[in-house]
Design an enzyme around this catalytic site. Structure first.
Site, PDB file in Angstrom:
ATOM      1  CB  CYS A  64      -0.896   0.027   1.237  1.00 35.67           C
ATOM      2  SG  CYS A  64      -2.339  -1.009   1.106  1.00 35.67           S
ATOM      3  CG  ASP A  79      -7.274  -5.221  23.663  1.00 32.72           C
ATOM      4  OD1 ASP A  79      -6.753  -6.234  24.187  1.00 32.72           O
ATOM      5  OD2 ASP A  79      -6.954  -4.062  23.967  1.00 32.72           O
TER       6      ASP A  79
END
Length: 156
Positions: free
Chosen positions: A74, A125
């Site tokens: 990218c 998380d």
């Protein structure tokens, strides 16, 4: 044709030097499925770690800006806008919608997908202590505007 491969099949970063600068936008989504009581705790603002949606939103924005550090081929981009929206969906899911924009020579699909994915990972998380069975699902591109390939919108 896979644009990230050269004539010998080796990975390479696409040369966008000659591409015109155009406005580009991409929208992606992800869902985090969880126990109803986990979602209720998030919605009621009772999570001991704080505002889950606020932290996930910031994580998604940061992730969009770091996409080129995470995805090898990218291009680093000067994003002009990153928006991450989170909402309760039904009794057992959070829907994340990430939208990225820029005026540039390459698209922002990967940035939108990365933002949605990392926001979902952040929810996992923050909530894993109370719900280890959460599932991140339906990570996908919803819409893409601009560039040579034109407009794409997922069918409903």
């Amino acid at each position: 044709m896979l644009t990230h491969l050269d004539s010998q099949g080796r990975a390479n970063m696409v040369d966008v030097t000659e591409k015109a600068v155009t406005e580009r936008e991409a929208t992606a989504e992800a869902r985090v499925r969880m126990l109803p009581q986990t979602l209720q705790m998030i919605v009621d603002g009772e999570h001991p770690k704080g505002d889950v949606f606020a932290v996930a939103r910031i994580a998604g924005i940061q992730a969009a800006k770091k996409t080129s550090d995470l995805i090898p081929l990218c291009h680093p981009l000067m994003l002009t806008s990153v928006k991450v929206e989170l909402s309760a969906e039904g009794q057992d899911a959070v829907r994340i919608v990430a939208r990225c924009k820029l005026a540039g020579q390459t698209g922002v699909e990967m940035e939108a997908l990365t933002a949605a994915s990392v926001a979902a990972l952040t929810i996992y998380d923050m909530c894993k202590a109370v719900d280890k069975g959460m599932v991140i699902e339906q990570v996908r591109l919803l819409e893409k505007l601009g560039g040579k390939s034109g407009h794409y919108k997922v069918e409903a």
